[in-house]
Enzyme design. Structure first.
Site, PDB file in Angstrom:
ATOM      1  N   SER A 145       7.522  20.848  19.113  1.00  0.00           N
ATOM      2  CA  SER A 145       6.508  21.635  18.397  1.00  0.00           C
ATOM      3  C   SER A 145       5.533  22.367  19.308  1.00  0.00           C
ATOM      4  O   SER A 145       4.891  23.305  18.869  1.00  0.00           O
ATOM      5  CB  SER A 145       5.729  20.730  17.433  1.00  0.00           C
ATOM      6  OG  SER A 145       4.924  19.828  18.154  1.00  0.00           O
TER       7      SER A 145
ATOM      8  N   ASP B 294      -1.368  22.583  10.495  1.00  0.00           N
ATOM      9  CA  ASP B 294      -1.074  21.167  10.242  1.00  0.00           C
ATOM     10  C   ASP B 294      -1.671  20.613   8.957  1.00  0.00           C
ATOM     11  O   ASP B 294      -1.654  19.392   8.756  1.00  0.00           O
ATOM     12  CB  ASP B 294      -1.589  20.328  11.422  1.00  0.00           C
ATOM     13  CG  ASP B 294      -0.814  20.571  12.690  1.00  0.00           C
ATOM     14  OD1 ASP B 294       0.269  21.175  12.633  1.00  0.00           O
ATOM     15  OD2 ASP B 294      -1.301  20.155  13.760  1.00  0.00           O
TER      16      ASP B 294
ATOM     17  N   HIS C  48      -1.090  18.957  19.432  1.00  0.00           N
ATOM     18  CA  HIS C  48      -1.137  20.333  18.939  1.00  0.00           C
ATOM     19  C   HIS C  48      -2.381  21.046  19.456  1.00  0.00           C
ATOM     20  O   HIS C  48      -3.319  20.422  19.949  1.00  0.00           O
ATOM     21  CB  HIS C  48      -1.115  20.368  17.411  1.00  0.00           C
ATOM     22  CG  HIS C  48       0.259  20.163  16.839  1.00  0.00           C
ATOM     23  ND1 HIS C  48       0.481  19.988  15.506  1.00  0.00           N
ATOM     24  CD2 HIS C  48       1.473  20.080  17.420  1.00  0.00           C
ATOM     25  CE1 HIS C  48       1.782  19.821  15.286  1.00  0.00           C
ATOM     26  NE2 HIS C  48       2.394  19.870  16.442  1.00  0.00           N
TER      27      HIS C  48
END
Length: 175
Positions: A49, A119, A88
């Site tokens: 990701s 998210d 992230h």
């Protein structure tokens, strides 16, 4: 001299050496935790990701920043009810203007660089309606990384039999 006493002493020395290695590793981990002010100073990237910034298997070095988090910072956060932390980038920071003593100083929105959307769907899995994370959920900010080093951890988790074989081989080597 009694051969049993020699074997017992050698075995005792081996056990003490193993205990010394394990306790040294734990002391290093705790020392890093205190130094970086985070419960988990090192994490492994488990997914794609965050590509191209970080790939699967990269080892990340974390620390709690002294200053407030900013847009663009890469953070590792852990949500209530989830075992695995998430790596992230901060996409948006919301700082409330009407600050109460009990209010959070910041609300953060994150997104993986390689993900199509933010998210918020991840936040809502465990807590429906949750739109932001808070600095309390952030384990740390990424300050550095070592590429591919974390693959050892990934392989060990993906193939538990290999973990048992390697631990057995290490035990035999220690004897």
């Amino acid at each position: 001299m009694n051969p049993f006493a020699i074997n017992f002493r050698q075995t005792l020395l081996q056990v003490l050496n193993v205990l010394l290695i394990v306790s040294s590793a734990l002391m290093i981990w705790k020392g890093l935790s205190v130094w970086t002010n985070t419960e988990s100073p090192i994490v492994v990237v488990l997914t794609e990701s965050m590509e191209p910034a970080f790939g699967r298997g990269d080892l990340l070095f974390l620390g709690k920043p002294a200053s407030p988090l900013e847009v663009g910072d890469i953070v590792v956060y852990k949500l209530e009810g989830k075992d695995i932390p998430i790596v992230h980038r901060i996409l948006n920071v919301h700082t409330p203007t009407d600050q109460d003593d009990d209010a959070e100083p910041q609300y953060l929105l994150t997104k993986g660089d390689n993900n199509a959307s933010n998210d918020r769907a991840i936040y809502g899995d465990q807590q429906p309606g949750k739109l932001w994370i808070t600095p309390r959920e952030v384990l740390g900010k990424v300050y550095g990384y070592a590429p591919y080093v974390g693959y050892v951890t990934i392989v060990m988790n993906d193939y538990p039999q290999l973990k048992a074989v390697l631990l057995g081989a290490l035990a035999l080597f220690a004897l």
